[in-house]
Design a protein around this motif. Structure first.
Motif, PDB file in Angstrom:
ATOM      1  N   ARG A 189      -3.082  23.354  -3.867  1.00 30.12           N
ATOM      2  CA  ARG A 189      -3.895  22.143  -3.852  1.00 30.12           C
ATOM      3  C   ARG A 189      -2.987  20.938  -3.664  1.00 30.12           C
ATOM      4  N   LEU A 190      -3.226  20.220  -2.586  1.00 33.89           N
ATOM      5  CA  LEU A 190      -2.491  18.998  -2.313  1.00 33.89           C
ATOM      6  C   LEU A 190      -3.252  17.805  -2.888  1.00 33.89           C
ATOM      7  N   SER A 191      -2.498  16.819  -3.347  1.00 29.97           N
ATOM      8  CA  SER A 191      -3.072  15.570  -3.828  1.00 29.97           C
ATOM      9  C   SER A 191      -2.436  14.408  -3.089  1.00 29.97           C
ATOM     10  N   ASN A 249      -8.497   7.124  -7.321  1.00 31.77           N
ATOM     11  CA  ASN A 249      -7.866   6.746  -6.043  1.00 31.77           C
ATOM     12  C   ASN A 249      -7.091   7.908  -5.441  1.00 31.77           C
ATOM     13  N   THR A 250      -7.685   9.072  -5.459  1.00 33.15           N
ATOM     14  CA  THR A 250      -6.981  10.278  -5.037  1.00 33.15           C
ATOM     15  C   THR A 250      -7.871  11.132  -4.129  1.00 33.15           C
ATOM     16  N   VAL A 251      -7.246  11.687  -3.101  1.00 31.89           N
ATOM     17  CA  VAL A 251      -7.899  12.659  -2.235  1.00 31.89           C
ATOM     18  C   VAL A 251      -7.153  13.977  -2.375  1.00 31.89           C
ATOM     19  N   TYR A 252      -7.902  15.065  -2.315  1.00 33.06           N
ATOM     20  CA  TYR A 252      -7.342  16.399  -2.520  1.00 33.06           C
ATOM     21  C   TYR A 252      -7.599  17.280  -1.298  1.00 33.06           C
ATOM     22  N   LEU A 253      -6.757  18.287  -1.160  1.00 33.79           N
ATOM     23  CA  LEU A 253      -6.993  19.324  -0.174  1.00 33.79           C
ATOM     24  C   LEU A 253      -6.735  20.663  -0.859  1.00 33.79           C
ATOM     25  N   GLN A 254      -7.805  21.380  -1.126  1.00 37.69           N
ATOM     26  CA  GLN A 254      -7.688  22.725  -1.688  1.00 37.69           C
ATOM     27  C   GLN A 254      -7.547  23.698  -0.532  1.00 37.69           C
ATOM     28  N   VAL A 280       0.854  -1.191   0.000  1.00 38.52           N
ATOM     29  CA  VAL A 280       0.000   0.000   0.000  1.00 38.52           C
ATOM     30  C   VAL A 280       0.890   1.241   0.000  1.00 38.52           C
ATOM     31  N   GLN A 281       0.515   2.197  -0.832  1.00 38.22           N
ATOM     32  CA  GLN A 281       1.236   3.473  -0.870  1.00 38.22           C
ATOM     33  C   GLN A 281       0.266   4.632  -0.919  1.00 38.22           C
ATOM     34  N   LEU A 282       0.572   5.654  -0.147  1.00 39.64           N
ATOM     35  CA  LEU A 282      -0.107   6.939  -0.239  1.00 39.64           C
ATOM     36  C   LEU A 282       0.979   7.961  -0.554  1.00 39.64           C
ATOM     37  N   VAL A 283       0.841   8.651  -1.676  1.00 38.93           N
ATOM     38  CA  VAL A 283       1.880   9.569  -2.125  1.00 38.93           C
ATOM     39  C   VAL A 283       1.292  10.962  -2.285  1.00 38.93           C
ATOM     40  N   GLU A 284       1.783  11.886  -1.445  1.00 44.41           N
ATOM     41  CA  GLU A 284       1.309  13.264  -1.499  1.00 44.41           C
ATOM     42  C   GLU A 284       2.126  14.075  -2.500  1.00 44.41           C
ATOM     43  N   SER A 285       1.489  15.098  -3.035  1.00 41.81           N
ATOM     44  CA  SER A 285       2.160  16.049  -3.908  1.00 41.81           C
ATOM     45  C   SER A 285       1.442  17.385  -3.819  1.00 41.81           C
ATOM     46  N   GLY A 286       2.104  18.430  -4.328  1.00 42.92           N
ATOM     47  CA  GLY A 286       1.461  19.734  -4.400  1.00 42.92           C
ATOM     48  C   GLY A 286       1.915  20.735  -3.357  1.00 42.92           C
ATOM     49  N   GLY A 287       2.771  20.318  -2.431  1.00 44.69           N
ATOM     50  CA  GLY A 287       3.261  21.267  -1.444  1.00 44.69           C
ATOM     51  C   GLY A 287       4.245  22.249  -2.052  1.00 44.69           C
TER      52      GLY A 287
END
Length: 117
Positions: free
Chosen positions: A18-20, A76-81, A1-8
């Motif tokens: 916007r973070l993904s 399969n993505t969650v976002y934070l605006q 399992v991997q959760l990979v953030e981006s957008g910082g």
């Protein structure tokens, strides 16, 4: 399992980011997804949560009206605006997936958000 953030990154006060968080290796739609943050010298705090069923949303008081969490189960993505960012929003932001019935929890590695002029 991997959760990979981006957008910082670095943004001026009042700006937006916007973070993904892209998930793999799990049935994404079955997981409640959250964003947490941890600033230097402070405890980690939950910023926002979106549930797996019904998509209920919860926010920390400090970000209500400025941040929006959303999810795309097809990607399969969650976002934070994040809008109207403040220096106090500076932190490492991490995504978290929790399966309520199984009790399984996964974390991403985090992405740095710095709000400064």
């Amino acid at each position: 399992v991997q959760l990979v953030e981006s957008g910082g990154g670095l943004v001026q006060p009042g700006g937006s980011l916007r973070l993904s968080c892209a998930a793999s290796g799990l049935i994404f739609s079955l997981y409640d997804m959250s964003w947490y943050r941890q600033a230097p010298g402070k405890e980690r705090e939950v910023v926002a949560t979106i549930t797996s069923v019904g998509g209920s949303l919860n926010y920390a008081d400090s970000v209500k009206g400025r941040f929006t969490i959303s999810r795309d189960n097809a990607k399969n993505t969650v976002y934070l605006q994040m809008n109207r960012l403040k220096p106090d929003d500076t932190a490492v932001y991490s995504c978290n997936g929790r399966q309520r019935i199984l009790g399984t929890v996964y974390w991403g590695q985090g992405t740095q958000v710095t709000v400064s002029s």
